[in-house]
Write a protein that holds these residues in place. Structure first.
Motif, PDB file in Angstrom:
ATOM      1  N   MET A  36      37.590  32.324  36.266  1.00 38.23           N
ATOM      2  CA  MET A  36      36.175  32.165  35.977  1.00 38.23           C
ATOM      3  C   MET A  36      35.641  30.838  36.518  1.00 38.23           C
ATOM      4  O   MET A  36      34.584  30.790  37.150  1.00 38.23           O
ATOM      5  CB  MET A  36      35.919  32.244  34.467  1.00 38.23           C
ATOM      6  CG  MET A  36      34.456  32.038  34.090  1.00 38.23           C
ATOM      7  SD  MET A  36      34.178  31.986  32.314  1.00 38.23           S
ATOM      8  CE  MET A  36      34.451  33.703  31.884  1.00 38.23           C
ATOM      9  N   LEU A  37      36.375  29.783  36.279  1.00 44.35           N
ATOM     10  CA  LEU A  37      35.912  28.464  36.716  1.00 44.35           C
ATOM     11  C   LEU A  37      35.847  28.374  38.238  1.00 44.35           C
ATOM     12  O   LEU A  37      34.923  27.771  38.797  1.00 44.35           O
ATOM     13  CB  LEU A  37      36.825  27.376  36.147  1.00 44.35           C
ATOM     14  CG  LEU A  37      36.881  27.308  34.619  1.00 44.35           C
ATOM     15  CD1 LEU A  37      37.842  26.208  34.163  1.00 44.35           C
ATOM     16  CD2 LEU A  37      35.505  27.082  34.033  1.00 44.35           C
ATOM     17  N   TYR A  38      36.819  29.009  38.911  1.00 39.20           N
ATOM     18  CA  TYR A  38      36.788  29.000  40.369  1.00 39.20           C
ATOM     19  C   TYR A  38      35.597  29.797  40.906  1.00 39.20           C
ATOM     20  O   TYR A  38      34.893  29.344  41.815  1.00 39.20           O
ATOM     21  CB  TYR A  38      38.091  29.565  40.941  1.00 39.20           C
ATOM     22  CG  TYR A  38      38.064  29.701  42.444  1.00 39.20           C
ATOM     23  CD1 TYR A  38      38.076  28.564  43.255  1.00 39.20           C
ATOM     24  CD2 TYR A  38      37.984  30.946  43.061  1.00 39.20           C
ATOM     25  CE1 TYR A  38      38.023  28.673  44.640  1.00 39.20           C
ATOM     26  CE2 TYR A  38      37.934  31.069  44.433  1.00 39.20           C
ATOM     27  CZ  TYR A  38      37.951  29.920  45.218  1.00 39.20           C
ATOM     28  OH  TYR A  38      37.894  30.032  46.587  1.00 39.20           O
ATOM     29  N   LEU A  39      35.364  30.972  40.341  1.00 39.18           N
ATOM     30  CA  LEU A  39      34.263  31.816  40.815  1.00 39.18           C
ATOM     31  C   LEU A  39      32.911  31.160  40.592  1.00 39.18           C
ATOM     32  O   LEU A  39      32.037  31.192  41.466  1.00 39.18           O
ATOM     33  CB  LEU A  39      34.307  33.175  40.113  1.00 39.18           C
ATOM     34  CG  LEU A  39      35.481  34.083  40.480  1.00 39.18           C
ATOM     35  CD1 LEU A  39      35.472  35.337  39.615  1.00 39.18           C
ATOM     36  CD2 LEU A  39      35.440  34.449  41.959  1.00 39.18           C
ATOM     37  N   VAL A  40      32.725  30.560  39.412  1.00 38.51           N
ATOM     38  CA  VAL A  40      31.453  29.885  39.137  1.00 38.51           C
ATOM     39  C   VAL A  40      31.264  28.704  40.080  1.00 38.51           C
ATOM     40  O   VAL A  40      30.193  28.513  40.680  1.00 38.51           O
ATOM     41  CB  VAL A  40      31.388  29.430  37.665  1.00 38.51           C
ATOM     42  CG1 VAL A  40      30.171  28.545  37.433  1.00 38.51           C
ATOM     43  CG2 VAL A  40      31.342  30.639  36.736  1.00 38.51           C
ATOM     44  N   SER A  41      32.308  27.893  40.220  1.00 37.32           N
ATOM     45  CA  SER A  41      32.211  26.728  41.097  1.00 37.32           C
ATOM     46  C   SER A  41      31.937  27.134  42.536  1.00 37.32           C
ATOM     47  O   SER A  41      31.096  26.543  43.218  1.00 37.32           O
ATOM     48  CB  SER A  41      33.508  25.904  41.021  1.00 37.32           C
ATOM     49  OG  SER A  41      33.707  25.399  39.731  1.00 37.32           O
ATOM     50  N   ARG A  42      32.638  28.167  43.010  1.00 36.61           N
ATOM     51  CA  ARG A  42      32.453  28.601  44.392  1.00 36.61           C
ATOM     52  C   ARG A  42      31.056  29.169  44.595  1.00 36.61           C
ATOM     53  O   ARG A  42      30.411  28.913  45.623  1.00 36.61           O
ATOM     54  CB  ARG A  42      33.518  29.640  44.735  1.00 36.61           C
ATOM     55  CG  ARG A  42      33.444  30.173  46.147  1.00 36.61           C
ATOM     56  CD  ARG A  42      33.468  29.072  47.185  1.00 36.61           C
ATOM     57  NE  ARG A  42      34.754  28.396  47.254  1.00 36.61           N
ATOM     58  CZ  ARG A  42      34.966  27.293  47.974  1.00 36.61           C
ATOM     59  NH1 ARG A  42      33.972  26.743  48.665  1.00 36.61           N
ATOM     60  NH2 ARG A  42      36.143  26.723  47.998  1.00 36.61           N
ATOM     61  N   SER A  43      30.552  29.928  43.629  1.00 40.57           N
ATOM     62  CA  SER A  43      29.219  30.513  43.746  1.00 40.57           C
ATOM     63  C   SER A  43      28.144  29.442  43.776  1.00 40.57           C
ATOM     64  O   SER A  43      27.185  29.526  44.552  1.00 40.57           O
ATOM     65  CB  SER A  43      28.963  31.482  42.581  1.00 40.57           C
ATOM     66  OG  SER A  43      29.898  32.531  42.586  1.00 40.57           O
ATOM     67  N   LEU A  44      28.290  28.422  42.922  1.00 36.53           N
ATOM     68  CA  LEU A  44      27.308  27.351  42.893  1.00 36.53           C
ATOM     69  C   LEU A  44      27.392  26.472  44.133  1.00 36.53           C
ATOM     70  O   LEU A  44      26.384  25.948  44.605  1.00 36.53           O
ATOM     71  CB  LEU A  44      27.503  26.499  41.635  1.00 36.53           C
ATOM     72  CG  LEU A  44      27.214  27.192  40.294  1.00 36.53           C
ATOM     73  CD1 LEU A  44      27.500  26.245  39.133  1.00 36.53           C
ATOM     74  CD2 LEU A  44      25.776  27.694  40.232  1.00 36.53           C
ATOM     75  N   ALA A  45      28.604  26.307  44.673  1.00 39.32           N
ATOM     76  CA  ALA A  45      28.781  25.418  45.819  1.00 39.32           C
ATOM     77  C   ALA A  45      28.437  26.081  47.148  1.00 39.32           C
ATOM     78  O   ALA A  45      27.952  25.433  48.070  1.00 39.32           O
ATOM     79  CB  ALA A  45      30.226  24.907  45.857  1.00 39.32           C
ATOM     80  N   GLN A  46      28.684  27.406  47.263  1.00 41.78           N
ATOM     81  CA  GLN A  46      28.556  28.051  48.574  1.00 41.78           C
ATOM     82  C   GLN A  46      27.729  29.325  48.551  1.00 41.78           C
ATOM     83  O   GLN A  46      27.546  29.960  49.585  1.00 41.78           O
ATOM     84  CB  GLN A  46      29.963  28.339  49.129  1.00 41.78           C
ATOM     85  CG  GLN A  46      30.003  28.596  50.637  1.00 41.78           C
ATOM     86  CD  GLN A  46      31.425  28.644  51.162  1.00 41.78           C
ATOM     87  OE1 GLN A  46      32.328  28.053  50.563  1.00 41.78           O
ATOM     88  NE2 GLN A  46      31.643  29.336  52.263  1.00 41.78           N
ATOM     89  N   GLY A  47      27.238  29.750  47.430  1.00 37.80           N
ATOM     90  CA  GLY A  47      26.366  30.910  47.379  1.00 37.80           C
ATOM     91  C   GLY A  47      27.040  32.169  46.852  1.00 37.80           C
ATOM     92  O   GLY A  47      28.262  32.241  46.693  1.00 37.80           O
ATOM     93  N   THR A  48      26.208  33.182  46.617  1.00 36.48           N
ATOM     94  CA  THR A  48      26.675  34.427  46.024  1.00 36.48           C
ATOM     95  C   THR A  48      27.674  35.156  46.912  1.00 36.48           C
ATOM     96  O   THR A  48      28.663  35.715  46.424  1.00 36.48           O
ATOM     97  CB  THR A  48      25.473  35.354  45.748  1.00 36.48           C
ATOM     98  OG1 THR A  48      24.577  34.699  44.845  1.00 36.48           O
ATOM     99  CG2 THR A  48      25.925  36.660  45.137  1.00 36.48           C
ATOM    100  N   GLY A  49      27.439  35.169  48.226  1.00 40.62           N
ATOM    101  CA  GLY A  49      28.358  35.848  49.138  1.00 40.62           C
ATOM    102  C   GLY A  49      29.758  35.292  49.056  1.00 40.62           C
ATOM    103  O   GLY A  49      30.741  36.044  48.992  1.00 40.62           O
ATOM    104  N   ALA A  50      29.864  33.968  49.044  1.00 41.95           N
ATOM    105  CA  ALA A  50      31.176  33.333  48.935  1.00 41.95           C
ATOM    106  C   ALA A  50      31.814  33.665  47.590  1.00 41.95           C
ATOM    107  O   ALA A  50      33.032  33.879  47.500  1.00 41.95           O
ATOM    108  CB  ALA A  50      31.041  31.821  49.095  1.00 41.95           C
ATOM    109  N   GLY A  51      31.002  33.715  46.541  1.00 44.18           N
ATOM    110  CA  GLY A  51      31.528  34.071  45.227  1.00 44.18           C
ATOM    111  C   GLY A  51      32.083  35.478  45.209  1.00 44.18           C
ATOM    112  O   GLY A  51      33.125  35.741  44.595  1.00 44.18           O
TER     113      GLY A  51
END
Length: 211
Positions: A25-40
């Motif tokens: 969860m923490l990785y997905l949230v961090s990745r989505s906030l840092a690089q956008g929904t597609g990256a998430g």
């Protein structure tokens, strides 16, 4: 095949797993906030691929244990209840891990996002413990092929977590702002989740194996 009741209860437990903060969860949230929904979403696909590997390995190992070791079902059932109680405490304890705690991450290509997601899930002790402790009591040797039952139940868990995590990725930014601005909602979420996990632990501990 597992009974409809078993599938529904296991789906509820899977939702509790999805709601409990952890590395995925923490990785997905961090990745989505840092690089956008597609990256998430790419990261999410990687996470579920890693979970699929764990599920298949766990189902095979549980099959061997249930067929070869006396009282293995009771040991795993009580172990699963203890694990759910531990998750409940993690949610309720003072200073518990917040639902959203993203950290800055560098931009990565899709292949690396998928690989990191798969590794995050494959090395996530929460997922492995869930399969080894919570899944076995829902397998009934009287209902047919044990490995197939494990695979079906594991597929339910993966489907529930995929749906929840996809919604999490899609709404990461807005949800993080909302919960940050309303700390009481964050506290309510922790207590509701902890209480639900505790009740499910009691149900699991008191469930008797079908003859």
């Amino acid at each position: 095949m597992p009974s409809p009741e078993a599938l529904l209860v296991f789906a509820a437990l899977s939702l509790g797993l999805a709601l409990t903060p952890g590395p995925n969860m923490l990785y997905l949230v961090s990745r989505s906030l840092a690089q956008g929904t597609g990256a998430g979403m790419v990261s999410l696909l990687g996470c579920q691929a890693g979970s699929l590997v764990i599920m298949l390995c766990a189902a095979a190992g549980i099959t061997a244990a249930l067929l070869a070791i006396p009282y293995a079902w009771d040991v795993l059932r009580l172990g699963g209840a203890a694990y759910l109680l531990w998750l409940a405490w993690q949610s309720l304890r003072p200073g518990g891990q917040p639902l959203f705690a993203p950290c800055p991450l560098p931009r990565e290509p899709a292949a690396r996002l998928f690989g990191i997601g798969a590794a995050t899930a494959a090395l996530n002790p929460k997922v492995a413990l869930f399969y080894m402790a919570v899944l076995p009591p829902f397998i009934d040797t009287a209902r047919g092929h044990v490995l197939l039952q494990g695979a079906v139940l594991g597929s339910v868990q993966i489907a529930v977590c995929t749906l929840f995590d996809a919604l999490l990725v899609l709404g990461a930014a807005g949800t993080a702002r909302l919960l940050g601005a309303h700390p009481r909602w964050m506290a309510a979420q922790r207590w509701l989740l902890g209480g639900a996990l505790g009740l499910l632990a009691v149900k699991l501990a008191t469930t008797e194996r079908a003859p």
